[in-house]
Design a protein around this motif. Structure first.
Motif, mmCIF file in Angstrom:
data_model
loop_
_atom_site.group_PDB
_atom_site.id
_atom_site.type_symbol
_atom_site.label_atom_id
_atom_site.label_comp_id
_atom_site.label_asym_id
_atom_site.label_seq_id
_atom_site.Cartn_x
_atom_site.Cartn_y
_atom_site.Cartn_z
ATOM 1 N N LYS A 144 15.942 -54.607 -28.615
ATOM 2 C CA LYS A 144 16.493 -55.245 -27.429
ATOM 3 C C LYS A 144 15.955 -54.552 -26.178
ATOM 4 O O LYS A 144 16.030 -53.325 -26.048
ATOM 5 C CB LYS A 144 18.025 -55.153 -27.470
ATOM 6 C CG LYS A 144 18.691 -56.053 -26.494
ATOM 7 C CD LYS A 144 20.195 -55.893 -26.640
ATOM 8 C CE LYS A 144 20.830 -55.998 -25.259
ATOM 9 N NZ LYS A 144 22.168 -55.443 -25.233
ATOM 10 N N VAL A 145 15.377 -55.335 -25.275
ATOM 11 C CA VAL A 145 14.744 -54.775 -24.086
ATOM 12 C C VAL A 145 15.811 -54.468 -23.045
ATOM 13 O O VAL A 145 16.678 -55.303 -22.794
ATOM 14 C CB VAL A 145 13.714 -55.773 -23.520
ATOM 15 C CG1 VAL A 145 13.065 -55.229 -22.264
ATOM 16 C CG2 VAL A 145 12.679 -56.107 -24.563
ATOM 17 N N PRO A 146 15.769 -53.281 -22.428
ATOM 18 C CA PRO A 146 16.789 -52.958 -21.416
ATOM 19 C C PRO A 146 16.563 -53.727 -20.125
ATOM 20 O O PRO A 146 15.572 -54.414 -19.949
ATOM 21 C CB PRO A 146 16.592 -51.456 -21.214
ATOM 22 C CG PRO A 146 15.180 -51.222 -21.584
ATOM 23 C CD PRO A 146 14.870 -52.181 -22.679
ATOM 24 N N GLU A 147 17.472 -53.565 -19.176
ATOM 25 C CA GLU A 147 17.431 -54.271 -17.896
ATOM 26 C C GLU A 147 16.150 -53.984 -17.114
ATOM 27 O O GLU A 147 15.637 -54.842 -16.409
ATOM 28 C CB GLU A 147 18.644 -53.854 -17.047
ATOM 29 C CG GLU A 147 19.974 -54.391 -17.547
ATOM 30 C CD GLU A 147 20.145 -55.858 -17.183
ATOM 31 O OE1 GLU A 147 19.998 -56.183 -16.006
ATOM 32 O OE2 GLU A 147 20.404 -56.665 -18.107
ATOM 33 N N SER A 148 15.639 -52.766 -17.276
ATOM 34 C CA SER A 148 14.448 -52.376 -16.509
ATOM 35 C C SER A 148 13.197 -53.094 -16.992
ATOM 36 O O SER A 148 12.139 -52.975 -16.364
ATOM 37 C CB SER A 148 14.236 -50.869 -16.630
ATOM 38 O OG SER A 148 14.039 -50.535 -17.989
ATOM 39 N N MET A 149 13.290 -53.866 -18.071
ATOM 40 C CA MET A 149 12.173 -54.595 -18.659
ATOM 41 C C MET A 149 11.001 -53.676 -18.989
ATOM 42 O O MET A 149 9.848 -54.018 -18.775
ATOM 43 C CB MET A 149 11.682 -55.707 -17.709
ATOM 44 C CG MET A 149 12.677 -56.814 -17.488
ATOM 45 S SD MET A 149 13.011 -57.714 -18.981
ATOM 46 C CE MET A 149 11.753 -58.936 -18.928
ATOM 47 N N GLU A 150 11.326 -52.459 -19.444
ATOM 48 C CA GLU A 150 10.230 -51.551 -19.793
ATOM 49 C C GLU A 150 10.541 -50.908 -21.129
ATOM 50 O O GLU A 150 11.625 -50.368 -21.333
ATOM 51 C CB GLU A 150 10.058 -50.492 -18.704
ATOM 52 C CG GLU A 150 8.893 -49.583 -18.991
ATOM 53 C CD GLU A 150 8.413 -48.849 -17.745
ATOM 54 O OE1 GLU A 150 8.002 -49.529 -16.796
ATOM 55 O OE2 GLU A 150 8.467 -47.622 -17.748
ATOM 56 N N VAL A 151 9.576 -50.986 -22.076
ATOM 57 C CA VAL A 151 9.760 -50.328 -23.371
ATOM 58 C C VAL A 151 8.555 -49.431 -23.620
ATOM 59 O O VAL A 151 7.541 -49.514 -22.934
ATOM 60 C CB VAL A 151 9.906 -51.354 -24.516
ATOM 61 C CG1 VAL A 151 11.144 -52.174 -24.358
ATOM 62 C CG2 VAL A 151 8.693 -52.227 -24.608
ATOM 63 N N LEU A 152 8.676 -48.613 -24.645
ATOM 64 C CA LEU A 152 7.594 -47.670 -24.943
ATOM 65 C C LEU A 152 6.454 -48.410 -25.626
ATOM 66 O O LEU A 152 6.658 -49.257 -26.488
ATOM 67 C CB LEU A 152 8.117 -46.552 -25.851
ATOM 68 C CG LEU A 152 7.070 -45.496 -26.185
ATOM 69 C CD1 LEU A 152 6.832 -44.580 -25.006
ATOM 70 C CD2 LEU A 152 7.448 -44.715 -27.409
ATOM 71 N N SER A 153 5.246 -48.041 -25.238
ATOM 72 C CA SER A 153 4.075 -48.663 -25.853
ATOM 73 C C SER A 153 3.826 -48.067 -27.233
ATOM 74 O O SER A 153 4.033 -46.879 -27.472
ATOM 75 C CB SER A 153 2.854 -48.426 -24.967
ATOM 76 O OG SER A 153 1.701 -48.721 -25.682
ATOM 77 N N ALA A 154 3.359 -48.908 -28.154
ATOM 78 C CA ALA A 154 3.069 -48.425 -29.506
ATOM 79 C C ALA A 154 1.626 -47.993 -29.665
ATOM 80 O O ALA A 154 1.186 -47.644 -30.744
ATOM 81 C CB ALA A 154 3.386 -49.528 -30.517
ATOM 82 N N THR A 155 0.864 -48.049 -28.554
ATOM 83 C CA THR A 155 -0.575 -47.789 -28.686
ATOM 84 C C THR A 155 -0.887 -46.362 -29.103
ATOM 85 O O THR A 155 -1.958 -46.105 -29.636
ATOM 86 C CB THR A 155 -1.293 -48.061 -27.357
ATOM 87 O OG1 THR A 155 -0.505 -47.521 -26.312
ATOM 88 C CG2 THR A 155 -1.499 -49.529 -27.142
ATOM 89 N N GLN A 156 0.055 -45.429 -28.842
ATOM 90 C CA GLN A 156 -0.272 -44.044 -29.214
ATOM 91 C C GLN A 156 -0.361 -43.873 -30.729
ATOM 92 O O GLN A 156 -1.028 -42.957 -31.203
ATOM 93 C CB GLN A 156 0.739 -43.092 -28.618
ATOM 94 C CG GLN A 156 2.170 -43.507 -28.897
ATOM 95 C CD GLN A 156 3.153 -42.518 -28.330
ATOM 96 O OE1 GLN A 156 2.895 -41.339 -28.318
ATOM 97 N NE2 GLN A 156 4.278 -43.036 -27.874
#
Lengths: 451, 181, 381, 203
Positions: free
Chosen positions: B89-101
């Protein structure tokens, strides 16, 4: 009454001088007319060549090819193309280098046209003397052709630079690299021909092949020359500078209409000139097999010349229908690491053979044939070939030289045979692959069974 | 639901390692959690020998009817042949951690999600729009974005039914004698 | 032998007396060998590629958004246009996603017909790839040989579905029309003749030393990089990963059929080429088995014209011609999908292009791009 | 064309210049319609059928059209085969402008005719004729190769009516002579506005 070029030439001159023109003026007018005739011949030849290529490629690719204009054969197709190109708009890009851009097509086309001047087409024997069908029998004809080939290269660079387009520039850069590196083995292959014949004149070279065609003693040189000729004319598999899939259309990407047609003309004309050169240098020019050739009849000699050159044109088209394109670095490696050493060795062998009068390379010792000898060529022409009787008369060094050349010929034939076999047989990875996988599965099953 | 051949139960593994609220259904192999906890999850999935999720096969997002956004991951382990779907579930800030690492394949898929949904991925090396131009101001796959209705696009099902009705009518008219009305 | 130029090599070359400059080359979006509307921006040092960035989206038609306004049966012709070289796979993808949320018993005959069509589609797609790949490498004739044989498969599809390119054939519950005895006759003739034709193709092209030299050790993608970059299909198998969804996560009636998975060793262009050729042979074998085992019965189950699905979400996948095709469907229980997402195979395969191309020559770029076999409709959606 | 411009074109019909020009028209039209070199520009699904039309079974080369030119400078006819998105439309227009006169456009398939199945999409141009003058429309989704060949033959018939004479209805350089660009249809304004929203300048 046999009509030949010299007769016509003299008749025209007397006609013109009869009108009150001076000798030089008549000569100039006739030269202009001759040049027009050559240009016309070139254009008709190219139109025919393009049509032949399209029909042949169609045949290779299981389709009919052009068959709408001019009946079922479609023989007017290329005429229609030429007319259409003549009436197309001529676009000049804004960032083009204008003088270079305009001059480039002519700089490409004219040298190729000039090459035609020194090519002998045939021979007629009139009143016991030879009359050769050649516009100008230059005594440095080979050198002239090579020089013209290099001038053509300048035109290509001009086109690439003048267009102001990156693809054009890359195409032109590739052209420079390719043509310069392929010029070296090309020249060396021709050097061995010149050494063999003892002359640079194409007429002389053909005449010195009376006893045997130069291909037999100079087979490696022929192979090298053939490959480099394909590369010089930028035909497949060496068509890197106009590789559609990489650099769009190479150096002529920006050209439209008639300027583009000039590049087209030059490419196909060069293809035919190179085929003609192969025939002249290695396949006895206008000489047919045995008695069919040098009968002293102008039409038989011309027929054989054209037939042989069109055979090589066919080979060029066949290549285009079969081969993929070679890569640019492999192209360089092939030229410098394979063709060049072989060509050098070939020149050394020829030189050595001439010094020691090896019978294989002593064709240049044959006196210039006269009409009588030519008629007797049926019997006398092959006297110079090594016979068992002749072998007994050789000195020891000659015998050793002969042995070496026989050995060399066997090695070359074996090598080429292996290459040929490899090509014919083909290499089918996916089948070998299949077998490998089956083996793997069998092994796995064995391992399971033993557990 | 998530088509899996041999469904392994990771409940024990998750309860041992994940110290936050999550929902896990072993039957369909779906793990639901909040996106703040993704760093711990990524580390677990990539590093744990028993999970060894080495192949990120799909990454996308969806908008819920209530307006909240979910990022959906699909993993497969080529080594162990098991799969896992994660819905975060995406938070209000509309920012999640990238999986590219951990998974390079996330690079383009995250760019697509940013392009279509406007969800940012923290730590992404090159987060730009991928399909649309940079100057575009909307995110097409959000439910708030509506395409303009075009008049000539017909409802196929409806028109077929109408056509069948008309045909039946015509056949009926043919069967009946011409004079009869 | 091909050589991969490493970064230090390039730096050494540049530190020579020559004053060189990086050249930025733009290929496309309209270029003969980008297989459609792809734009590649390559930074090259001479002819050596230093980095490469694909720009996509020139064929982005917003199909995921359009799907949300359509009924399930209308989705099939829409997604046909996604990967237009493998429309049957696209049909099957939509169908299997809808069926997974629908509780419908698909008749066995329908499943067998589906497998026949899917494998024929795989052959057709690979043949088109062979044609265009050969064209990229400069050989023109294989184009005509490949397409000649593809036309035979197109004829078969036309007999079954009535269309040449976009079939709209597989639908929820089964297939649209049963296959006829004439179809089976023509199919068995095709199956008989096809392996011989493949031999002919290999004689024409594969045996050529020029091709082998261009393809071997070019565009190498290691096993680890392939998995990490998420490539799938023949590209993944060419890199030595034995991963085929038909075997590893079986669907339809594939478990009942016997076939092998080809795997490459070096991960170069030649390996991908071999894998595809072997897949064509294997697909012929699968079609033959499916043809022999084709049961009698219904070809479609009873499904409403405009079906409703259960509410829920599902991710289905299948091994299509260009790799793994996943489909993520979220339904709110209505006649239209709430969210319809497709994981296209070409999209991630194209993402790996940069890793494959670095250090090789510009001329290699084209053959590497050809070897991963992208369809731009599929990449851009 | 300089030679022809000098003639008195208002001479009564049947006099020599008219006759000569008519036969020149005929010769050049025959040449033009028989060597239409297409541009290799496949955009989407229809491109596959375009390639099939050039392959062995349908063989476009019978009409002398197998010379697919990679460079727009050497092409005569642009076959717009496939969906044209706003992002691509700007490029298509530029490529069209790079072609030399006389140039023709064939719109192949529903998508380039009118947007087709994607007409309700946010990123698809509803018909290439909103930005280019189209000569022949080939309907179908995708059209069969036969349909494309028929479209090309229709174009040939259109070329047959062309003339090199000024002030005549089918003068081929009509617009170029006036220095104007073919006016866009009124519907184009909507498309240009939609493209602007997508960040593309189409005008």
């Amino acid at each position: 009454m046999i009509i030949d070029s010299a007769t016509i030439w003299e008749a025209c001159r007397s006609l013109l001088m009869g009108w009150g023109l001076g000798y030089p003026a008549a000569q100039v007018i006739m030269l202009l007319v001759a040049f027009l005739v050559v240009a016309l011949f070139a254009i008709v030849l190219v139109l025919a060549l393009v049509l032949i290529e399209r029909r042949l490629i169609g045949w290779i690719q299981l389709r009919p090819g052009p068959n709408r204009v001019g009946g079922r054969t479609g023989w007017l197709q290329t005429v229609a193309d030429a007319l259409k190109l003549l009436y197309k708009e001529d676009i000049v890009p804004l960032n083009a280098d204008r003088p270079t851009y305009f001059a480039a097509p002519y700089a490409v086309f004219m040298p190729v046209l000039l090459m035609l001047v020194v090519l002998p087409f045939g021979v007629a024997i009139i009143n016991g003397t030879y009359r050769f069908y050649v516009v100008s029998d230059l005594n440095i004809a080979l050198l002239f052709i090579l020089a013209m080939g290099s001038v053509e290269l300048i035109g290509v660079i001009m086109a690439g630079w003048g267009s102001g387009n990156k693809y054009s520039l890359i195409g032109a850069m590739r052209a420079v690299a390719q043509l310069i590196s392929y010029e070296v083995p090309l020249v060396l292959a021709l050097v061995s021909v010149a050494l063999f014949a003892g002359s640079l004149s194409l007429v002389d070279i053909v005449q010195r092949q009376s006893s045997t065609w130069a291909i037999f003693p100079l087979f490696p040189a022929f192979v090298i020359f053939f490959i480099t000729a394909v590369a010089e004319t930028n035909r497949c598999p060496f068509d890197l500078l106009e590789a559609e899939s990489e650099v769009v259309a190479g150096f002529h990407t920006e050209y439209s209409g008639m300027r583009f047609a000039l590049f087209f003309l030059a490419e196909y004309l060069a293809m035919w000139v190179m085929s003609a050169l192969i025939v002249l240098c290695f396949f006895g020019g206008w000489k047919g097999p045995m008695f069919l050739g040098e009968g002293g009849l102008w039409f038989t000699s011309m027929f054989w010349f054209m037939a042989k050159s069109f055979f090589f044109v066919w080979c060029f088209i066949w290549f285009r229908g079969t081969f993929p394109r070679i890569r640019v670095d492999q192209l360089m490696v092939f030229s410098w690491k394979v063709l060049l050493p072989v060509a050098v060795v070939q020149v050394m062998i020829v030189g050595w053979g001439i010094t020691y009068r090896n019978p294989w390379f002593s064709a240049n010792l044959i006196p210039k044939a006269t009409a009588v000898e030519a008629y007797g060529g049926l019997i006398g022409g092959f006297d110079y070939m090594t016979t068992p009787e002749a072998l007994t008369h050789l000195t020891t060094p000659e015998l050793v030289a002969f042995g070496w050349s026989v050995l060399g010929a066997i090695v070359v034939i074996l090598l080429l045979g292996a290459m040929f076999y490899r090509t014919i047989r083909g290499f089918r990875p996916s089948r070998d692959f299949q077998r490998e996988i089956e083996l793997k599965i069998m092994r796995l099953e064995d391992a399971k069974g033993s557990e | 639901m998530n088509h899996v051949l041999d469904q392994k139960d990771f409940s024990g593994l998750f309860s041992e390692n994940l110290k936050f609220d999550y929902e896990y259904d072993p039957a369909s192999q779906i793990l639901r959690l909040d996106a703040e906890h993704l760093p711990e999850l990524f580390a677990l999935l990539a590093m744990d020998e028993r999970l060894a999720m080495d192949y990120l096969r799909d990454l996308t997002a969806k908008e819920q009817p209530e307006g909240e956004f979910h990022v959906v991951y699909n993993w497969v382990s080529i080594e162990h042949h098991h799969t896992l779907m994660v819905v975060a579930k995406v938070p209000e800030s509309m920012e999640v951690l990238s999986a590219t690492q951990y998974w390079e394949s996330a690079n383009w898929m995250e760019r697509e999600v940013w392009d279509m949904f406007g969800i940012r991925f923290a730590g992404h090396p090159d987060l730009r729009r991928i399909y649309l131009e940079e100057t575009v101001s909307f995110f097409p796959l959000r439910k708030s974005f509506r395409t303009l209705p075009v008049e000539n696009v017909r409802d196929l099902g409806g028109s077929e039914r109408e056509l069948a009705k008309a045909r039946a009518k015509a056949a009926k008219a043919e069967k009946e004698p011409a004079g009869d009305k | 032998m091909a050589r991969r130029y490493t970064q230090p090599d390039v730096m050494k070359r540049r530190s020579d007396d020559l004053d060189t400059q990086e050249l930025t080359l733009n290929v496309g979006p309209q270029h003969p060998s980008t297989h459609g509307v792809l734009r590649l921006v390559a930074v090259t040092d001479g002819e050596i590629i230093k980095s490469l960035e694909p720009h996509i989206g020139f064929l982005h038609r917003g199909m995921e958004k359009n799907s949300e306004g359509r009924e399930y049966r209308q989705l099939i012709p829409l997604w046909d246009r996604n990967d237009y070289l493998a429309s049957m796979h696209m049909d099957y993808m939509v169908t299997s996603a809808v069926e997974a949320l629908m509780d419908v018993e698909v008749p066995r005959r329908a499943e067998y017909i589906r497998v026949i069509m899917l494998e024929l589609q795989r052959i057709a797609s690979h043949l088109f790839w062979f044609a265009s790949f050969a064209l990229d490498s400069g050989a023109v004739t294989p184009l005509f040989y490949g397409l000649k044989e593809r036309e035979k498969i197109i004829d078969l599809f036309e007999m079954a579905s009535g269309a040449r390119l976009l079939y709209n054939y597989i639908r929820p519950g089964g297939v649209r029309a049963d296959i006829t005895p004439e179809f089976m006759e023509k199919l068995s003739k095709f199956i008989r003749e096809f392996p011989r034709y493949l031999d002919e193709c290999e004689q024409l092209y594969t045996g050529n030393a020029i091709f082998i030299n261009r393809a071997r050790d070019v565009g190498v993608l290691t096993r680890e990089a392939a998995i990490n970059l998420g490539v799938s299909g023949p590209v993944l198998r060419g890199s030595g990963v034995a991963w085929d969804l038909r075997k590893d996560e079986p669907y339809s009636v594939y478990p009942e059929l016997k076939f092998d998975i080809p795997v490459g060793e070096r991960g170069d262009v030649l390996d991908r080429y071999e894998v595809r050729f072997y897949e064509m042979r294997m697909a012929t074998e699968i079609v033959r088995q499916a043809m022999e085992g084709l049961p009698e019965g219904d070809f479609v189950a009873k499904v409403a014209v405009s079906p409703k699905t259960k509410a829920g979400e599902v991710y289905v996948r299948q091994e299509a011609a260009r790799g793994e095709f996943g489909c993520y469907l979220v339904s709110d229980g209505g006649r239209k999908p709430w969210r319809f997402h497709v994981r296209p195979g070409s999209y991630l395969n194209l993402g790996a292009l940069d890793a494959m191309c670095r250090g090789y020559l510009f001329a290699d770029l084209i053959i590497i791009l050809g070897s991963i076999d992208i369809v731009l409709g599929d990449v851009d959606k | 064309m300089g030679l022809i411009d000098g003639h008195n074109l208002d001479a009564p019909a049947g006099s020599m210049p008219g006759l000569a020009l008519t036969s020149i028209d005929w010769v050049i039209n025959v040449a033009r319609r028989n060597s239409l070199w297409p541009l290799t520009m496949g955009l989407a699904c229809c491109a596959i059928e375009m390639i099939c039309a050039s392959a062995a079974r349908y063989d476009i080369s019978r009409f002398g059209m197998e010379v697919f030119r990679p460079s727009p400078r050497q092409a005569d006819v642009m076959i717009v085969a496939g969906t044209v998105t706003y992002k691509m439309a700007a490029r298509v227009k530029r490529i069209y402008e790079q072609m030399p006169e006389p140039k023709y456009v064939i719109s192949m398939g529903s998508c380039s005719n009118s947007g087709g199945i994607h007409a309700d999409s946010y990123s698809v141009l509803r018909g290439i004729d909103k930005i280019l003058p189209v000569d022949v429309y080939v309907p179908g989704c995708p059209p069969r190769p036969e349909a494309l060949l028929h479209g090309l033959m229709t174009l040939q018939k259109k070329i047959d009516r062309q003339t090199l004479r000024r002030n005549k209805p089918n003068y081929i350089f009509e617009n170029r002579r006036e220095g104007e660009i073919t006016p866009l249809p009124p519907e184009a304004a909507v498309e240009i506005e939609a493209a602007r929203l997508m960040g593309i300048d189409l005008s």
